[in-house]
Scaffold this motif. Structure first.
Motif, PDB file in Angstrom:
ATOM      1  N   VAL A  70       0.856  -1.178   0.000  1.00 34.33           N
ATOM      2  CA  VAL A  70       0.000   0.000   0.000  1.00 34.33           C
ATOM      3  C   VAL A  70       0.898   1.236   0.000  1.00 34.33           C
ATOM      4  O   VAL A  70       1.672   1.449   0.926  1.00 34.33           O
ATOM      5  CB  VAL A  70      -0.942   0.025   1.220  1.00 34.33           C
ATOM      6  CG1 VAL A  70      -1.789   1.299   1.207  1.00 34.33           C
ATOM      7  CG2 VAL A  70      -1.845  -1.202   1.225  1.00 34.33           C
ATOM      8  N   GLU A  71       0.795   2.013  -1.047  1.00 34.16           N
ATOM      9  CA  GLU A  71       1.603   3.220  -1.225  1.00 34.16           C
ATOM     10  C   GLU A  71       0.733   4.416  -0.833  1.00 34.16           C
ATOM     11  O   GLU A  71      -0.288   4.682  -1.477  1.00 34.16           O
ATOM     12  CB  GLU A  71       2.035   3.294  -2.684  1.00 34.16           C
ATOM     13  CG  GLU A  71       2.961   4.429  -3.043  1.00 34.16           C
ATOM     14  CD  GLU A  71       3.226   4.446  -4.540  1.00 34.16           C
ATOM     15  OE1 GLU A  71       4.104   5.226  -4.944  1.00 34.16           O
ATOM     16  OE2 GLU A  71       2.561   3.710  -5.298  1.00 34.16           O
ATOM     17  N   ILE A  72       1.129   5.147   0.218  1.00 40.06           N
ATOM     18  CA  ILE A  72       0.217   6.135   0.793  1.00 40.06           C
ATOM     19  C   ILE A  72       0.891   7.489   1.014  1.00 40.06           C
ATOM     20  O   ILE A  72       2.035   7.576   1.469  1.00 40.06           O
ATOM     21  CB  ILE A  72      -0.369   5.609   2.118  1.00 40.06           C
ATOM     22  CG1 ILE A  72      -1.440   6.556   2.663  1.00 40.06           C
ATOM     23  CG2 ILE A  72       0.707   5.315   3.152  1.00 40.06           C
ATOM     24  CD1 ILE A  72      -2.273   5.957   3.772  1.00 40.06           C
ATOM     25  N   ARG A  76      -3.636  10.909   3.141  1.00 39.68           N
ATOM     26  CA  ARG A  76      -4.564   9.778   3.016  1.00 39.68           C
ATOM     27  C   ARG A  76      -4.485   8.896   4.250  1.00 39.68           C
ATOM     28  O   ARG A  76      -3.522   8.967   5.039  1.00 39.68           O
ATOM     29  CB  ARG A  76      -4.253   8.963   1.755  1.00 39.68           C
ATOM     30  CG  ARG A  76      -4.344   9.737   0.470  1.00 39.68           C
ATOM     31  CD  ARG A  76      -5.731  10.325   0.205  1.00 39.68           C
ATOM     32  NE  ARG A  76      -6.742   9.311   0.053  1.00 39.68           N
ATOM     33  CZ  ARG A  76      -7.072   8.735  -1.120  1.00 39.68           C
ATOM     34  NH1 ARG A  76      -6.417   9.087  -2.227  1.00 39.68           N
ATOM     35  NH2 ARG A  76      -8.014   7.827  -1.180  1.00 39.68           N
ATOM     36  N   GLN A  77      -5.479   8.035   4.416  1.00 40.62           N
ATOM     37  CA  GLN A  77      -5.543   7.154   5.572  1.00 40.62           C
ATOM     38  C   GLN A  77      -5.802   5.717   5.137  1.00 40.62           C
ATOM     39  O   GLN A  77      -6.455   5.466   4.124  1.00 40.62           O
ATOM     40  CB  GLN A  77      -6.656   7.592   6.534  1.00 40.62           C
ATOM     41  CG  GLN A  77      -6.421   8.935   7.189  1.00 40.62           C
ATOM     42  CD  GLN A  77      -7.538   9.298   8.145  1.00 40.62           C
ATOM     43  OE1 GLN A  77      -8.635   8.752   8.069  1.00 40.62           O
ATOM     44  NE2 GLN A  77      -7.254  10.208   9.065  1.00 40.62           N
ATOM     45  N   ILE A  78      -5.279   4.796   5.927  1.00 38.86           N
ATOM     46  CA  ILE A  78      -5.583   3.372   5.748  1.00 38.86           C
ATOM     47  C   ILE A  78      -6.480   2.957   6.897  1.00 38.86           C
ATOM     48  O   ILE A  78      -6.112   3.097   8.067  1.00 38.86           O
ATOM     49  CB  ILE A  78      -4.297   2.530   5.748  1.00 38.86           C
ATOM     50  CG1 ILE A  78      -3.370   2.961   4.619  1.00 38.86           C
ATOM     51  CG2 ILE A  78      -4.630   1.043   5.604  1.00 38.86           C
ATOM     52  CD1 ILE A  78      -2.008   2.307   4.675  1.00 38.86           C
ATOM     53  N   ILE A 132       3.518  -1.371   3.924  1.00 36.71           N
ATOM     54  CA  ILE A 132       3.152   0.027   3.762  1.00 36.71           C
ATOM     55  C   ILE A 132       4.360   0.790   3.241  1.00 36.71           C
ATOM     56  O   ILE A 132       5.467   0.653   3.761  1.00 36.71           O
ATOM     57  CB  ILE A 132       2.692   0.657   5.091  1.00 36.71           C
ATOM     58  CG1 ILE A 132       1.606  -0.202   5.745  1.00 36.71           C
ATOM     59  CG2 ILE A 132       2.206   2.082   4.873  1.00 36.71           C
ATOM     60  CD1 ILE A 132       0.345  -0.358   4.936  1.00 36.71           C
ATOM     61  N   CYS A 134       5.723   4.737   2.138  1.00 33.93           N
ATOM     62  CA  CYS A 134       5.434   6.171   2.208  1.00 33.93           C
ATOM     63  C   CYS A 134       6.643   6.966   1.749  1.00 33.93           C
ATOM     64  O   CYS A 134       7.685   6.404   1.416  1.00 33.93           O
ATOM     65  CB  CYS A 134       5.027   6.568   3.624  1.00 33.93           C
ATOM     66  SG  CYS A 134       6.354   6.374   4.833  1.00 33.93           S
ATOM     67  N   THR A 149      -1.823  10.510  -2.585  1.00 32.83           N
ATOM     68  CA  THR A 149      -1.635   9.178  -3.170  1.00 32.83           C
ATOM     69  C   THR A 149      -2.207   8.080  -2.281  1.00 32.83           C
ATOM     70  O   THR A 149      -1.994   8.074  -1.071  1.00 32.83           O
ATOM     71  CB  THR A 149      -0.140   8.904  -3.396  1.00 32.83           C
ATOM     72  OG1 THR A 149       0.374   9.815  -4.357  1.00 32.83           O
ATOM     73  CG2 THR A 149       0.096   7.471  -3.879  1.00 32.83           C
ATOM     74  N   LEU A 150      -2.929   7.150  -2.881  1.00 31.79           N
ATOM     75  CA  LEU A 150      -3.292   5.885  -2.237  1.00 31.79           C
ATOM     76  C   LEU A 150      -3.365   4.823  -3.325  1.00 31.79           C
ATOM     77  O   LEU A 150      -4.374   4.691  -4.028  1.00 31.79           O
ATOM     78  CB  LEU A 150      -4.620   5.987  -1.482  1.00 31.79           C
ATOM     79  CG  LEU A 150      -5.037   4.718  -0.715  1.00 31.79           C
ATOM     80  CD1 LEU A 150      -3.931   4.244   0.211  1.00 31.79           C
ATOM     81  CD2 LEU A 150      -6.323   4.950   0.063  1.00 31.79           C
ATOM     82  N   ASN A 151      -2.270   4.103  -3.489  1.00 33.76           N
ATOM     83  CA  ASN A 151      -2.169   3.053  -4.501  1.00 33.76           C
ATOM     84  C   ASN A 151      -1.991   1.702  -3.813  1.00 33.76           C
ATOM     85  O   ASN A 151      -1.264   1.594  -2.829  1.00 33.76           O
ATOM     86  CB  ASN A 151      -0.973   3.288  -5.425  1.00 33.76           C
ATOM     87  CG  ASN A 151      -1.084   4.579  -6.208  1.00 33.76           C
ATOM     88  OD1 ASN A 151      -2.187   5.046  -6.504  1.00 33.76           O
ATOM     89  ND2 ASN A 151       0.048   5.175  -6.553  1.00 33.76           N
ATOM     90  N   LYS A 289      -5.348   2.388  -8.183  1.00 35.92           N
ATOM     91  CA  LYS A 289      -5.222   3.737  -7.637  1.00 35.92           C
ATOM     92  C   LYS A 289      -6.561   4.190  -7.069  1.00 35.92           C
ATOM     93  O   LYS A 289      -7.573   4.191  -7.780  1.00 35.92           O
ATOM     94  CB  LYS A 289      -4.748   4.699  -8.735  1.00 35.92           C
ATOM     95  CG  LYS A 289      -3.373   4.350  -9.291  1.00 35.92           C
ATOM     96  CD  LYS A 289      -2.909   5.347 -10.325  1.00 35.92           C
ATOM     97  CE  LYS A 289      -1.508   4.990 -10.819  1.00 35.92           C
ATOM     98  NZ  LYS A 289      -1.010   5.971 -11.822  1.00 35.92           N
TER      99      LYS A 289
END
Length: 290
Positions: A70-72, A76-78, A132, A134, A149-151, A289
């Motif tokens: 997860v590229e954040i 953004r939030q997970i 994760i 970042c 970004t949230l990929n 994405k």
């Protein structure tokens, strides 16, 4: 947006198509190959890729274990809900391929021994722990991650390369050449036994076994054969000198390229090196994405 369904589609995409840079690398290899048997083999591999993509059939019977990065970005939030959706989407995608049933039943001991057999549904194969990534990451493959970004990157990792992979310590002796040459030697020995060449091997070099393997996985997710570093070109050149060739038939094309990801290091006499000799249907990668 139906995230679960989109994740399912990403799993199917990862299993049934390779990225354009990999196809271009294979086409270049076919043009350059002078060994008749090797050239024929590479052409058959290219045809297999095209058939899989057109029919949405898996590239290989070994459909692999899902790995997720997860590229954040900072804005953004997970959430726990998203993590649950990732697991649900992977299960749906593996069932809809359909993937090969590989999930082992039973308690801890029974799973090790494989004494209770397998689940019938492919989706029972759970993904590996989620990584994760970042903007704070420091490595060769560091990403320029924007705040919004949230990929979600999906990698399907097969068993053959896993059998031949290794993560070990190398006494660096204050020599980069010593470290990278050791990794090349490991890969060369592994590729002789892999069977499913040409490979796109990956190398991660870090401070711990977990970190080195994580760096390797990020390189597989982000790597591009159209943009190879000098170190990656060196690794590919040395491995192609082996003339193992496609399926071990000889020729110039033992690897199509390579990925080398070097992370933070610590004051120590050792570097932890992780290597994976991917088979010719890998890396199988897709990105969603959000």
């Amino acid at each position: 947006m139906d995230i679960v369904n989109d994740i399912s589609k990403s799993i199917v995409e990862a299993s049934t198509r390779l990225s354009d840079d990999k196809l271009r690398a294979l086409e270049r290899a076919i043009e350059m190959e002078t060994n008749e048997n090797a050239a024929w083999c590479l052409s058959q591999i290219l045809e297999n890729y095209n058939v899989a993509q057109d029919t949405k059939f898996p590239l290989c019977d070994d459909t692999g274990i899902a790995h997720v990065i997860v590229e954040i970005g900072s804005e953004r939030q997970i959430t726990g809900e998203l993590l649950s959706q990732i697991h649900e989407g992977i299960e749906l995608g593996l069932n809809s391929l359909p993937a090969r049933p590989m999930a082992v039943k039973g308690n801890d001991i029974e799973r090790i021994e494989q004494s209770e057999g397998l689940f019938e549904k492919p989706g029972m194969l759970k993904p590996a722990p989620i990584l994760i990534d970042c903007a704070n990451d420091e490595s060769t493959y560091k990403r320029d991650i924007s705040p919004d970004t949230l990929n979600i990157h999906f990698l399907l990792e097969g068993g053959g390369p896993e059998i031949r992979a290794k993560t070990l310590r190398v006494y660096h002796k204050r020599s980069f050449s010593n470290v990278i040459s050791t990794a090349v030697r490991w890969l060369n020995d592994s590729l002789k036994m892999l069977g499913c060449t040409p490979s796109i091997p990956a190398i991660g070099i870090g401070r711990t076994h977990f970190e080195a393997t994580s760096l390797l996985l990020k390189a597989i997710a982000y790597g591009n054969l159209d943009n190879q570093s000098d170190v990656e070109k060196f690794v590919s050149s040395k491995l192609n000198e082996s003339q193992i060739g496609p399926l071990g038939l000889g020729g110039k094309t033992t690897v199509l390229g390579s990925y080398v990801n070097i992370g933070n290091q610590r004051a120590s006499g050792v570097r932890i090196v992780s290597v994976r000799p991917s088979c010719f249907v890998e890396p199988r990668v897709a990105c969603l994405k959000l």
